[in-house]
Design a protein around this motif. Structure first.
Motif, mmCIF file in Angstrom:
data_model
loop_
_atom_site.group_PDB
_atom_site.id
_atom_site.type_symbol
_atom_site.label_atom_id
_atom_site.label_comp_id
_atom_site.label_asym_id
_atom_site.label_seq_id
_atom_site.Cartn_x
_atom_site.Cartn_y
_atom_site.Cartn_z
ATOM 1 N N PHE A 124 0.831 -1.217 0.000
ATOM 2 C CA PHE A 124 0.000 0.000 0.000
ATOM 3 C C PHE A 124 0.859 1.258 0.000
ATOM 4 N N PHE A 125 1.894 1.276 0.839
ATOM 5 C CA PHE A 125 2.713 2.486 0.930
ATOM 6 C C PHE A 125 3.627 2.665 -0.285
ATOM 7 N N ILE A 126 3.927 1.574 -0.989
ATOM 8 C CA ILE A 126 4.635 1.721 -2.262
ATOM 9 C C ILE A 126 3.692 2.276 -3.321
ATOM 10 N N PHE A 127 2.459 1.793 -3.316
ATOM 11 C CA PHE A 127 1.474 2.257 -4.293
ATOM 12 C C PHE A 127 1.167 3.749 -4.144
ATOM 13 N N LEU A 128 1.248 4.264 -2.935
ATOM 14 C CA LEU A 128 0.825 5.639 -2.671
ATOM 15 C C LEU A 128 1.523 6.663 -3.566
ATOM 16 N N PRO A 129 2.866 6.732 -3.587
ATOM 17 C CA PRO A 129 3.501 7.707 -4.473
ATOM 18 C C PRO A 129 3.296 7.397 -5.948
ATOM 19 N N LEU A 130 3.128 6.135 -6.295
ATOM 20 C CA LEU A 130 2.878 5.796 -7.689
ATOM 21 C C LEU A 130 1.533 6.343 -8.152
ATOM 22 N N ALA A 131 0.527 6.224 -7.296
ATOM 23 C CA ALA A 131 -0.797 6.742 -7.649
ATOM 24 C C ALA A 131 -0.803 8.270 -7.693
ATOM 25 N N VAL A 132 -0.138 8.883 -6.719
ATOM 26 C CA VAL A 132 -0.116 10.348 -6.653
ATOM 27 C C VAL A 132 0.552 10.955 -7.886
ATOM 28 N N THR A 133 1.542 10.254 -8.447
ATOM 29 C CA THR A 133 2.280 10.790 -9.595
ATOM 30 C C THR A 133 1.770 10.249 -10.931
ATOM 31 N N SER A 134 0.636 9.582 -10.931
ATOM 32 C CA SER A 134 0.083 9.043 -12.180
ATOM 33 C C SER A 134 -0.799 10.086 -12.864
ATOM 34 N N ASN A 135 -0.185 11.177 -13.252
ATOM 35 C CA ASN A 135 -0.892 12.254 -13.940
ATOM 36 C C ASN A 135 0.111 13.018 -14.803
ATOM 37 N N ASP A 136 -0.404 13.752 -15.772
ATOM 38 C CA ASP A 136 0.463 14.444 -16.730
ATOM 39 C C ASP A 136 1.345 15.486 -16.056
ATOM 40 N N THR A 137 0.820 16.160 -15.040
ATOM 41 C CA THR A 137 1.608 17.181 -14.348
ATOM 42 C C THR A 137 2.845 16.563 -13.697
ATOM 43 N N VAL A 139 4.295 13.743 -14.569
ATOM 44 C CA VAL A 139 5.194 13.270 -15.626
ATOM 45 C C VAL A 139 6.103 14.410 -16.087
ATOM 46 N N ARG A 140 5.505 15.590 -16.285
ATOM 47 C CA ARG A 140 6.306 16.746 -16.714
ATOM 48 C C ARG A 140 7.257 17.193 -15.615
ATOM 49 N N TRP A 141 6.788 17.197 -14.377
ATOM 50 C CA TRP A 141 7.590 17.709 -13.265
ATOM 51 C C TRP A 141 8.764 16.782 -12.953
ATOM 52 N N LEU A 142 8.520 15.472 -12.977
ATOM 53 C CA LEU A 142 9.576 14.510 -12.646
ATOM 54 C C LEU A 142 10.485 14.225 -13.832
ATOM 55 N N GLY A 143 10.004 14.421 -15.039
ATOM 56 C CA GLY A 143 10.834 14.205 -16.220
ATOM 57 C C GLY A 143 11.356 12.776 -16.291
#
Length: 204
Positions: A124-137, A139-143
């Protein structure tokens, strides 16, 4: 029809569909035939759908390698993140039900170190940051850091498998779901390492 199929709202509706009877059961305060509360007997289906949607998201790339000209798998690849977010949503639903069913911090902590429990928390705690960053913004921010972050889905999948197998010491259903994933991922690795070939699709 194509416009409907391409609509994100249509896909979100499909992904949310299994949750509707669960929410209705929970809201109605139903109990199972053996007297278990809804918060207990809904633990299994919410966890299963979390794992299933995670597996769907993970098998898309291997299937695209197998069927590079398939329009369906191209369509799925463009919507992979939706399945990942849906997996996390069902995992969150599963976690909330677990916390409510346990009823107290003492009971939760007393249960924590069981193999079938702490592996679930780890997933669950591994999934948390993956879900939070699953958006276009994101993707652009993390490059270029975005794909390596999303590859943490692999340890999350292993933790999910162990959780599923050991939470009730019932290996069959978990293996039925995860063995096909393991075979497809092995094929993906083979294609990646085979001389003269390489990944034809995104590897996130």
């Amino acid at each position: 029809m194509k416009r409907i199929l391409d609509s994100r709202y249509f896909l979100w509706g499909l992904l949310a569909l299994p949750s509707f009877p669960m929410i209705a059961t929970l809201a109605g305060g139903a109990t199972s035939e053996d007297g278990r509360a809804a918060t207990e007997f809904l633990l299994h289906p919410t966890g299963e759908f979390a794992a299933r949607f995670m597996i769907v998201a993970m098998v898309i790339t291997p299937f695209r390698l197998l069927f590079p000209k398939s329009g369906f798998w191209f369509w799925m690849a463009r919507r992979r993140r939706y399945f990942g977010v849906a997996a996390f949503a069902y995992a969150a639903f599963h976690t909330v039900l677990y916390l409510v069913d346990m009823g107290s911090i003492k009971a939760i902590l007393g249960d924590f170190w069981a193999l079938g429990i702490w592996t679930g928390w780890l997933a669950f705690f591994i999934f948390l940051p993956l879900a939070v960053t699953s958006n276009d913004t994101s993707v652009r921010w993390l490059g270029p850091k975005w794909k390596p972050l999303q590859r943490f889905v692999y340890p999350a999948a292993i933790a999910t498998l162990v959780h599923w197998m050991f939470v009730h010491n019932n290996f069959g259903p978990a293996l039925v779901h995860f063995i096909p994933l393991a075979v497809l991922e092995a094929y993906r690795v083979y294609r990646h390492l085979k001389p003269g070939t390489g990944p034809k699709t995104a590897t996130a």
